[in-house]
Design an enzyme around this catalytic site. Sequence first.
Site, short mmCIF file in Angstrom:
data_model
loop_
_atom_site.label_atom_id
_atom_site.label_comp_id
_atom_site.label_asym_id
_atom_site.label_seq_id
_atom_site.Cartn_x
_atom_site.Cartn_y
_atom_site.Cartn_z
CG HIS A 71 -0.48 0.25 2.52
ND1 HIS A 71 -0.21 1.50 2.99
CD2 HIS A 71 -0.21 -0.60 3.54
CE1 HIS A 71 0.21 1.43 4.24
NE2 HIS A 71 0.23 0.15 4.60
CG ASP A 183 3.08 1.07 7.88
OD1 ASP A 183 2.56 0.49 6.92
OD2 ASP A 183 2.51 1.25 8.97
CD GLU A 217 -2.89 -0.86 5.73
OE1 GLU A 217 -2.97 -1.82 6.52
OE2 GLU A 217 -2.39 0.24 6.08
CD GLU A 218 -1.16 3.05 7.56
OE1 GLU A 218 -1.76 2.73 8.60
OE2 GLU A 218 -0.01 2.68 7.31
CG ASP A 240 1.45 -3.60 5.60
OD1 ASP A 240 2.29 -2.78 6.01
OD2 ASP A 240 0.24 -3.32 5.48
CG HIS A 327 1.76 4.03 12.51
ND1 HIS A 327 0.40 4.10 12.61
CD2 HIS A 327 2.00 3.24 11.44
CE1 HIS A 327 -0.17 3.38 11.64
NE2 HIS A 327 0.80 2.85 10.92
#
Length: 363
Positions: A71, A183, A217-218, A240, A327
Amino acid sequence: MSSKSILNDTSIAFLEEYLNNPSPTGYESGGQKIWMEYLKPYVDTFITDTYGTAVGIINPEAPYKVVIEGHSDEISWYVNYITENGLIYVIRNGGSDHMIAPSKRVNIHTKNGIVKGVFGWPAIHTRNRSKEEPAKIENIFIDLGCSTKEEVENLGVHVGCVITYPDEFIILNENKFVCRAIDNRIGGFMIAEVARLLHENKKKLPFGLYITNSVQEEVGLRGAEMITKTIRPNVAIVTDVCHDSTTPMIDKRIEGETQIGKGPVITYAPAVQNNLRELIIDTANKKEIPFQRLASSRVTGTDTDAFAYSNGGVASALISLPLRYMHTTVEMVHRDDVENVIKLIYETLLTMENEETFSYFKA
């Protein structure tokens, strides 16, 4: 094929450009254009959809369709409220971490271009140290150096503007890639490298390969949910990131034990089709690719779930890249793991048979 030979200088230059480019959830198109330009020599055609998912296709006429997917979006913030004295309060766009915000520099994206700002925070001297107030969504705020709401608006900033961090790509100790948004733009990078290797090694697949870079995606796997209905694949291998659980303050009893530098992580979960997962594990063993195992309760929390439960059921599996500090703006992965994820997907594709059903009920 040695894993040490996979990435080249052009690959790393693309990775750096792609990671440094902001692609907040809902605004991924700039990054997608960079990705498609890199992928163009290695695929036959592209499809894109209304919300910006991009798919490079090899053998588009083939009836049997295999997806490899990452993603493209990164977590970010939205401008939510502008005070009369020119400060900005925010809400999340994805799983943005309020704990890391204080004192971070930010880019606010406006129609006039980037407006710079900072997440302010009261000085240590002014805080009640017997009862420290932690950072939380209600008290973090952005300062643009403005003294009125009108000044903020004159810069082109308004409610709904999206906010990203400017932190850029670095390499630590020669083999650790560090950046915000690893990510999961690293996933898009890795599947693009699989396409490059197939092309450079002149490998012909008997099926259609759909190199899929999904958006959103998030915020709930939304891009994958949309594009799987368009592609209608037979198989999906998703990549991922997952947690390196060996750094401080992480409970391995809850998170399991996975570590950067020890290989791709293969997930066990209801959404993961067992026969496809075993094909991946067999491939890893035959090709001497190191790997780790991880169990996920109920859902994987990745686009694997969106593919698996679409179109009446799609054989899906998850190959994850272990990552430290998810994150945050200093997400860290090991170059060896990146190369081994690429190698594992590549070798699995070469092993996969055309029209394979992965059925549990073969005669």
